[in-house]
Scaffold this active site. Sequence first.
Site, short mmCIF file in Angstrom:
data_model
loop_
_atom_site.label_atom_id
_atom_site.label_comp_id
_atom_site.label_asym_id
_atom_site.label_seq_id
_atom_site.Cartn_x
_atom_site.Cartn_y
_atom_site.Cartn_z
N ASP A 141 40.28 14.96 -41.46
CA ASP A 141 38.88 15.03 -41.90
C ASP A 141 38.77 16.07 -43.00
O ASP A 141 39.48 17.07 -42.97
CB ASP A 141 38.05 15.53 -40.70
CG ASP A 141 36.78 14.75 -40.50
OD1 ASP A 141 36.74 13.57 -40.85
OD2 ASP A 141 35.83 15.34 -39.96
N TYR A 188 37.31 19.36 -44.90
CA TYR A 188 36.63 20.58 -44.45
C TYR A 188 35.12 20.38 -44.60
O TYR A 188 34.66 19.72 -45.53
CB TYR A 188 37.05 21.78 -45.30
CG TYR A 188 38.51 22.16 -45.19
CD1 TYR A 188 39.08 22.50 -43.97
CD2 TYR A 188 39.32 22.20 -46.33
CE1 TYR A 188 40.42 22.87 -43.88
CE2 TYR A 188 40.66 22.57 -46.25
CZ TYR A 188 41.21 22.91 -45.01
OH TYR A 188 42.53 23.28 -44.93
N HIS A 242 50.47 20.25 -34.92
CA HIS A 242 49.57 20.58 -36.03
C HIS A 242 49.69 22.06 -36.39
O HIS A 242 49.93 22.90 -35.52
CB HIS A 242 48.13 20.25 -35.60
CG HIS A 242 47.17 20.13 -36.72
ND1 HIS A 242 46.55 21.24 -37.27
CD2 HIS A 242 46.72 19.06 -37.42
CE1 HIS A 242 45.75 20.84 -38.25
NE2 HIS A 242 45.84 19.52 -38.37
#
Length: 220
Positions: A65, A67, A187
């Site tokens: 996505d 920021y 991540h």
Amino acid sequence: MDVKIEESWKKVLAEEFNKEYFAKLIEFVKSEYKSRRIYPPGKFIFNAFDSCPFDNLKVVILGQDPYHGPGQAHGLCFSVNDGIPFPPSLRNIFKELNSDVGKEIPSSGNLIDWAKQGVLLLNATLTVRAGQAGSHQKKGWEEFTDAVISTISDKKENVVFILWGNYAISKRKLINENKHFLLTSVHPSPLSASRGFFGTRPFSKTNEYLKQNGLEPIKW
């Protein structure tokens, strides 16, 4: 529908731009920009593509996505505009880059130089409402970016796909692993980075693979 995007991408994605879901997606996105604060600014929605033509592409880094804070997003995943403080994941990416290839942590979090060398910094969703993470998910962007990944897999060879975190790793089904190189890990977010991101050396491994296949390595 006329989509303002770099010509080589327009050519390979022409079929996608003519699909019904894409027309609905663009209508949704246009109405959101008219009525709300949306990131990135409209001219940067396809910045990942405009900065990294299809013909030059050697590496894909996949984010989820954009920021959603002021001044951060400019259409390249994990990247922020010059002068914006590093978000935590980007800070960890730079820490790993430093320990992997010895590159000093830069003063700017703008990754445009990577893009210009053939790194597609692709978010799965290309727009977001200010302050509302995930607000433009499941509106059609994922269908489009899945098609982008599949197109790269089908039409290119010897591309390095860097997939950080479960969401990105879920896209490996779209990639032909017989002719591309996948690098996966947890991540770089502070929530997970210490559990298997640090020490994975994705930058040097990418360059080793590119050199083995007669391609110019990336100056990270």
